[in-house]
Design an enzyme around this catalytic site. Structure first.
Site, PDB file in Angstrom:
ATOM      1  N   HIS A   1      28.943  18.187  35.567  1.00 32.83           N
ATOM      2  CA  HIS A   1      29.253  19.080  34.433  1.00 32.83           C
ATOM      3  C   HIS A   1      28.499  20.416  34.502  1.00 32.83           C
ATOM      4  CE1 HIS A   1      25.616  17.131  33.032  1.00 32.83           C
ATOM      5  NE2 HIS A   1      26.239  16.037  32.691  1.00 32.83           N
TER       6      HIS A   1
ATOM      7  N   LYS B   1      23.792   7.549  39.485  1.00 28.68           N
ATOM      8  CA  LYS B   1      23.658   8.697  38.578  1.00 28.68           C
ATOM      9  C   LYS B   1      22.209   8.886  38.169  1.00 28.68           C
ATOM     10  CE  LYS B   1      24.787  11.884  35.550  1.00 28.68           C
ATOM     11  NZ  LYS B   1      25.516  11.691  34.304  1.00 28.68           N
TER      12      LYS B   1
ATOM     13  N   HIS C   1      34.092  12.044  35.864  1.00 25.18           N
ATOM     14  CA  HIS C   1      32.868  11.860  35.057  1.00 25.18           C
ATOM     15  C   HIS C   1      33.305  11.433  33.660  1.00 25.18           C
ATOM     16  CE1 HIS C   1      28.620  13.317  33.899  1.00 25.18           C
ATOM     17  NE2 HIS C   1      29.135  12.704  32.830  1.00 25.18           N
TER      18      HIS C   1
ATOM     19  N   HIS D   1      32.523   8.769  30.122  1.00 17.06           N
ATOM     20  CA  HIS D   1      31.729   7.787  29.360  1.00 17.06           C
ATOM     21  C   HIS D   1      32.703   6.873  28.619  1.00 17.06           C
ATOM     22  CE1 HIS D   1      27.854   9.848  29.956  1.00 17.06           C
ATOM     23  NE2 HIS D   1      28.612  10.933  30.015  1.00 17.06           N
TER      24      HIS D   1
ATOM     25  N   HIS E   1      22.579  14.637  36.526  1.00 17.89           N
ATOM     26  CA  HIS E   1      22.572  15.429  35.290  1.00 17.89           C
ATOM     27  C   HIS E   1      21.492  16.493  35.486  1.00 17.89           C
ATOM     28  CE1 HIS E   1      23.055  15.963  30.814  1.00 17.89           C
ATOM     29  NE2 HIS E   1      21.992  16.699  31.086  1.00 17.89           N
TER      30      HIS E   1
ATOM     31  N   ASP F   1      33.601  14.375  31.305  1.00 25.30           N
ATOM     32  CA  ASP F   1      32.395  14.070  30.518  1.00 25.30           C
ATOM     33  C   ASP F   1      32.794  13.715  29.098  1.00 25.30           C
ATOM     34  OD1 ASP F   1      29.753  13.544  30.075  1.00 25.30           O
ATOM     35  OD2 ASP F   1      29.139  15.632  29.866  1.00 25.30           O
TER      36      ASP F   1
END
Ligand code: DOR
Ligand code: ZN
Length: 341
Positions: A165, A94, A12, A14, A131, A237
């Site tokens: 997460h 996602k 995961h 970004h 999420h 994350d």
């Protein structure tokens, strides 16, 4: 002492775009053989063309490093044709509840509206990454979402659903209730509680969503990770924001951990006499669960101190890592690859 990790994966991540992508992508590709890349750009990555173009920009930003971006698409109502095309390009889709976090305004407003797409994903074998937060009181958002996970797991028993997460003991318990649920956990949620974020001086670089919870939550997450839970995987994350967006009166959510993730995990697992479980946590569980064959890449960690930089700077960007200015007893040695698979 040297620790070799084989094809570590960040499940995961970004990476952003533009100059920030250029700054942070090499910091992940130095440590990992691949990563599941989140689609919450502006606008979101939500069709095949956008996925392909973003993948190209990521590969460019990684230079010559062996690194496989496992791409994701932003959940929306997709047609069967669109999903068939995406199936060959993405690792998963996602889902963000609308407005739950950074750049999620275009997310799902009512879960009912998502069912048709999920049913097709189940048939096509495309994993659903979620999420999992409601819009409730900040400490209860994940707990309130667990019923939604429960419904999804029952309604779509052949769909792999990853609770991204996770931050609570209750989410760890839910993992054991359904075979088709998996979960990622971040470095920060294994290390900190809300006290570290806001119990003393406010520490913006530890602020993320979901927010860190109670000591018993952190303990349950850590226990599950150290015990080698086969459906619990490392997902950093890592979410870089420019320093001016973090050290501001409205602080952006996200903790930047990519460059310290593996050394800090090695220190944590060593502290708990569980170094032998790290390979599974950072690669083996994900490979077994999703049937992945990441590029062959050996990443070596050395038991030598690493002084975490105050900031990483380049391309006109500046981003502060977690534990900036601290010393970690392990450091990244080098990475090499044998062959692409
Ligand atoms: O803290 C977070 N930051 N949580 C998310 O879900 C998104 C991320 C980001 O993109 O900045
Ligand atoms: Zn994220």
């Amino acid at each position: 002492m040297i620790l070799e990790l084989h094809s570590p994966l960040d499940m995961h991540l970004h990476l952003r775009d533009g100059d920030m992508l250029k700054l942070v992508a090499p910091l992940s590709s130095a440590s990992f053989a691949g990563a599941v890349v989140m689609p919450n750009l502006v606008p979101p990555v939500a069709d095949a063309e956008a996925v392909q173009a973003y993948r190209g920009r990521i590969m460019d930003a990684c230079g010559g490093d062996v690194f496989k971006p496992y791409m994701t698409a932003f959940f929306r109502s997709y047609t069967e044709k669109e999903l068939e095309r995406l199936r060959d390009l993405v690792f998963g889709i996602k889902l963000y509840p609308a407005g739950a976090t950074t750049n999620s305004e275009g997310g799902v407003k009512a879960m009912k509206d998502a069912e048709a797409t999920m049913a097709m994903m189940q048939e096509m074998g495309i994993p659903l990454l979620v999420h999992g937060e409601t819009h409730g009181f900040v400490m209860d958002r994940e707990a309130e979402f667990l019923d939604i996970y429960r419904n999804l797991a029952e309604q779509f028993p052949r769909l792999t659903i990853c609770m991204e997460h996770i931050t609570t003991a209750a989410a760890v318990r839910l993992l054991d209730e359904f075979e088709n649920l998996a979960a990622t956990v971040t470095l920060q949620h294994l290390l900190i509680t809300l006290d570290d974020v806001a119990g003393g001086m406010l520490r913006p670089h530890l602020f993320c969503k979901p927010i860190a919870k109670r000591p018993e939550d952190r303990e349950a997450l850590l226990k599950a990770a150290l015990s080698g839970h086969p459906r619990l995987m490392f997902g950093s994350d890592s979410a870089p924001h420019p320093v001016h967006a973090k050290e501001a009166c409205g602080c952006a959510a996200g903790v930047f951990t990519a460059p310290i993730a593996l050394p800090r995990l090695a220190a944590l697992f060593e502290e708990h006499d569980a170094l032998d479980r790290l390979q599974g946590f950072v690669s083996g569980h994900a490979c077994a669960l999703y049937g992945l064959t990441p590029p062959a890449k050996t990443v070596r960690l050395e038991r030598r101190e690493m002084l975490v930089p105050d900031a990483y700077e380049g391309y006109g960007q500046k981003v502060v890592p977690m534990e900036a200015g601290c010393v970690i007893p392990w450091s990244l040695m080098q990475s090499g690859f044998t062959k692409m698979t």
